[in-house]
Design an enzyme around this catalytic site. Structure first.
Site, mmCIF file in Angstrom:
data_model
loop_
_atom_site.group_PDB
_atom_site.id
_atom_site.type_symbol
_atom_site.label_atom_id
_atom_site.label_comp_id
_atom_site.label_asym_id
_atom_site.label_seq_id
_atom_site.Cartn_x
_atom_site.Cartn_y
_atom_site.Cartn_z
ATOM 1 N N SER A 11 4.154 -1.399 4.770
ATOM 2 C CA SER A 11 4.393 -1.702 6.185
ATOM 3 C C SER A 11 3.893 -0.621 7.135
ATOM 4 O O SER A 11 3.861 -0.832 8.342
ATOM 5 C CB SER A 11 5.892 -1.925 6.431
ATOM 6 O OG SER A 11 6.645 -0.802 6.016
ATOM 7 N N GLY A 12 3.494 0.519 6.599
ATOM 8 C CA GLY A 12 3.033 1.587 7.463
ATOM 9 C C GLY A 12 2.328 2.678 6.681
ATOM 10 O O GLY A 12 2.296 2.670 5.449
ATOM 11 N N ASP A 97 1.625 4.589 -5.729
ATOM 12 C CA ASP A 97 2.676 5.366 -5.075
ATOM 13 C C ASP A 97 3.777 5.741 -6.064
ATOM 14 O O ASP A 97 4.267 6.881 -6.066
ATOM 15 C CB ASP A 97 3.249 4.611 -3.870
ATOM 16 C CG ASP A 97 3.707 3.190 -4.193
ATOM 17 O OD1 ASP A 97 3.370 2.655 -5.277
ATOM 18 O OD2 ASP A 97 4.409 2.596 -3.352
#
Length: 238
Positions: A11-12, A97
């Protein structure tokens, strides 16, 4: 020498500028803004390191923003890193990630670990003291749960946030916000109990809301970015 670290999530995008091993600037970009207006201090940076689990469109926008930086490193998941061994048979399908967070956590704390990242999704990974990844869990984060209720339940449409009060709600808003918070907290506490003898390392924007400053957990603000730098600095500079 200035270097730019980027972690592009669902989302970012989280970035930080590092000079001589010290963070001198940082920021967060929420997707939706015109990529031409993304504000990152690329001028003067001689290297950039990127971790991305985002879309091709976001990756292309990152490449455009970084076009004047000669040396750009994009991290990829591997089957192993040093003594750390990826549990996935299809190792590349483990999100980069999660992989970088494991590398950073195990590099800092080479012991039995439970690594929890509270972001758009909540991810949990276990690794033993020998560096063997034991797998983990992925669950929707609070924002995704709230969005699901908003999109899929006509009578519950609205704008909601977290409410950490755990007594039963007396309005629809309170019931939703407290219910989602309760589910998130119960999940995190449940997986933490599963590894009560391990060090629990937490990161992500949602972790403070769920766990506060509980000393039973080791909080690392930039776990993914820390892992990114470890891997990138092990690669020879072009």
């Amino acid at each position: 020498m200035k270097e730019l670290d980027l972690d592009a999530g669902n989302s970012g995008l989280k970035w930080r500028l590092v000079e001589s091993g010290r963070v001198i600037d940082r920021g967060i970009i929420i997707y939706g803004a015109n990529a031409q207006k993304w504000s990152m201090p690329t001028k003067g940076a001689c290297r950039a390191f990127v971790s991305s689990v985002s879309s091709k469109e976001v990756d292309d926008a990152i490449r455009e923003v970084l076009k004047d930086i000669k040396d750009v490193f994009w991290a990829k998941t591997a089957s192993s890193y040093g003594s750390l061994v990826n549990a996935y048979a299809d190792y590349a399908s483990l999100g980069v990630d999660r992989w970088l967070a494991l590398i950073a956590a195990y590099s800092k704390y080479p012991e039995d670990l439970c690594v929890i990242d509270c972001g758009t999704a909540v991810t949990v990974d276990y690794v033993d003291k020998f560096g063997v990844h034991k797998g983990g869990y992925i669950a929707p984060g609070g924002a995704l749960m709230l969005k699901s209720l908003n999109v899929n339940t006509a009578a519950l449409k609205g704008t909601y946030g977290y409410d950490s009060e755990l007594i039963p709600g007396s309005s629809t808003r309170e019931c939703i916000e407290r219910g989602v918070y309760y589910m998130q907290k119960a999940f995190v506490l449940s997986v933490a109990r599963r590894c009560a003898e391990s060090r629990i390392v937490c990161t992500g924007g949602g972790v403070k809301a769920l766990l506060g400053n509980d000393e039973a957990y080791t909080y690392v603000e930039d776990l993914v970015l820390d892992g990114l730098r470890i891997v990138a600095n092990a690669v020879p500079v072009n």
